[in-house]
Design a protein around this motif. Structure first.
Motif, short mmCIF file in Angstrom:
data_model
loop_
_atom_site.label_atom_id
_atom_site.label_comp_id
_atom_site.label_asym_id
_atom_site.label_seq_id
_atom_site.Cartn_x
_atom_site.Cartn_y
_atom_site.Cartn_z
N ARG A 178 0.86 -1.19 0.00
CA ARG A 178 0.00 0.00 0.00
C ARG A 178 0.90 1.24 0.00
N ILE A 179 0.72 2.09 -1.02
CA ILE A 179 1.47 3.34 -1.15
C ILE A 179 0.46 4.48 -1.07
N GLU A 180 0.59 5.31 -0.04
CA GLU A 180 -0.39 6.36 0.21
C GLU A 180 -0.09 7.64 -0.58
N GLN A 181 -0.97 8.59 -0.51
CA GLN A 181 -0.95 9.77 -1.35
C GLN A 181 0.26 10.69 -1.10
N GLY A 182 0.67 11.33 -2.20
CA GLY A 182 1.74 12.30 -2.13
C GLY A 182 3.13 11.70 -2.09
N THR A 183 3.24 10.39 -2.22
CA THR A 183 4.54 9.73 -2.16
C THR A 183 5.24 9.84 -3.51
N LYS A 184 6.55 10.08 -3.46
CA LYS A 184 7.36 10.18 -4.67
C LYS A 184 8.45 9.12 -4.57
N ILE A 185 8.51 8.26 -5.58
CA ILE A 185 9.47 7.17 -5.61
C ILE A 185 10.38 7.39 -6.82
N ALA A 186 11.68 7.50 -6.58
CA ALA A 186 12.66 7.74 -7.65
C ALA A 186 12.85 6.49 -8.50
N GLU A 187 13.77 6.56 -9.45
CA GLU A 187 13.98 5.47 -10.39
C GLU A 187 14.65 4.25 -9.75
N MET A 188 14.34 3.09 -10.32
CA MET A 188 14.96 1.80 -10.00
C MET A 188 14.78 1.36 -8.55
N ILE B 86 3.58 2.04 2.89
CA ILE B 86 4.35 3.26 2.67
C ILE B 86 3.36 4.41 2.88
N GLY B 87 3.64 5.24 3.88
CA GLY B 87 2.72 6.30 4.29
C GLY B 87 2.61 7.43 3.28
N ALA B 88 1.88 8.46 3.68
CA ALA B 88 1.65 9.63 2.83
C ALA B 88 2.87 10.55 2.83
N ASN B 89 3.09 11.21 1.70
CA ASN B 89 4.15 12.21 1.54
C ASN B 89 5.54 11.67 1.86
N GLY C 212 6.69 5.37 7.77
CA GLY C 212 5.77 6.38 8.29
C GLY C 212 5.61 7.59 7.40
N ASP C 213 4.52 8.32 7.60
CA ASP C 213 4.21 9.53 6.83
C ASP C 213 5.38 10.53 6.91
N GLY C 214 5.66 11.17 5.78
CA GLY C 214 6.67 12.22 5.75
C GLY C 214 8.10 11.76 5.84
N CYS C 215 8.33 10.47 5.70
CA CYS C 215 9.68 9.90 5.80
C CYS C 215 10.46 10.14 4.50
N VAL C 216 11.77 10.31 4.60
CA VAL C 216 12.66 10.41 3.44
C VAL C 216 13.67 9.25 3.56
N VAL D 116 15.45 -0.98 3.14
CA VAL D 116 14.46 -0.79 4.19
C VAL D 116 13.95 -2.15 4.65
N LYS D 117 14.00 -2.34 5.96
CA LYS D 117 13.52 -3.57 6.57
C LYS D 117 12.90 -3.16 7.91
N ASN D 118 11.68 -3.55 8.15
CA ASN D 118 10.96 -3.25 9.39
C ASN D 118 10.32 -1.87 9.36
N LYS D 119 10.14 -1.24 10.52
CA LYS D 119 9.38 0.00 10.64
C LYS D 119 10.31 1.22 10.66
N LEU D 120 9.94 2.25 9.87
CA LEU D 120 10.64 3.53 9.88
C LEU D 120 9.67 4.58 10.40
N ASP D 121 10.12 5.37 11.37
CA ASP D 121 9.28 6.43 11.93
C ASP D 121 8.99 7.48 10.87
N GLY D 122 7.85 8.14 11.01
CA GLY D 122 7.50 9.23 10.11
C GLY D 122 8.34 10.47 10.40
N ASP D 123 8.35 11.40 9.45
CA ASP D 123 9.04 12.68 9.60
C ASP D 123 10.50 12.51 10.03
N ALA D 124 11.20 11.61 9.34
CA ALA D 124 12.62 11.37 9.63
C ALA D 124 13.33 11.00 8.33
N VAL D 125 14.65 11.18 8.32
CA VAL D 125 15.49 10.80 7.19
C VAL D 125 16.24 9.52 7.56
#
Length: 193
Positions: free
Chosen positions: A93-103, A126-129, A145-149, A156-165
């Motif tokens: 599931r990929i939520e709104q506003g997400t941008k995924i680069a190439e490859m 994959i959260g929003a934005n 999480g939302d707002g993650c970069v 990526v393996k497991n959970k990543l907090d939102g609003d973090a790089v």
């Protein structure tokens, strides 16, 4: 003259995308594409009781989206770059506003070591934005999480907090994102969303 040529080229691309989407809908009853653009060279496969829903999104050239053996893929209001691979046997599931680069590779399954014909699966969210850099690999069971970069070439393996790089293999948090940090993120790619 250039402006006219670009306009005509854009209209031809839209017409081709519409035809592509029509053919795909005829081939796969579990496929729903609404208000989206599918560029040339994309491969979308939805078989064996699977579901793919792509809403208001832009899928770039050469990307593969595959749902098999009852897998489900949901992409909402997002941009998927060139030559990405998204494969589901359970759920992505990929939520709104997400941008995924190439490859970028996103797979909700891997093979069992003792029997390569069997798979272990776990859903991917994959959260929003969210902004995912080039050549990132997202493994089964990941929850971004939302707002993650996520930086380029990360795993990526497991959970990543939102609003973090996050960067690295495996991806590690290197920074918390504040409101001032995000005003410029994705500004150049917003035309596709």
């Amino acid at each position: 003259m250039r402006r006219l040529f670009r306009f005509i080229t854009a209209q031809v691309d839209i017409a081709r995308s519409t035809i592509r989407i029509g053919v795909l809908k005829l081939l796969y009853p579990g496929l729903k594409i609404i208000g989206s653009t599918i560029a040339s060279g994309c491969k979308i496969i939805c078989v064996k009781g699977s579901v793919i829903v792509i809403e208001n999104s832009f899928i770039e050239r050469g990307t593969k989206i595959i749902a098999d053996h009852g897998g489900e893929v949901y992409i909402r209001n997002s941009y998927i770059g060139d030559n990405c691979v998204i494969v589901a046997r359970e759920l992505i599931r990929i939520e709104q506003g997400t941008k995924i680069a190439e490859m970028v590779v996103i797979r909700d399954q891997d093979h069992q070591i003792n029997d390569l014909s069997q798979f272990n699966t776990a859903p991917i969210f994959i959260g929003a934005n969210v902004w995912i850099g080039a050549k990132v690999t997202i493994l089964k069971g990941s929850d971004i999480g939302d707002g993650c970069v996520v930086g380029a070439h990360s795993i990526v393996k497991n959970k990543l907090d939102g609003d973090a790089v996050y960067v690295g293999a495996p991806a590690r948090k290197i920074k918390v994102i504040t409101r001032g940090d995000i005003s410029h993120i994705g500004a150049n790619n917003s035309k596709h969303i």
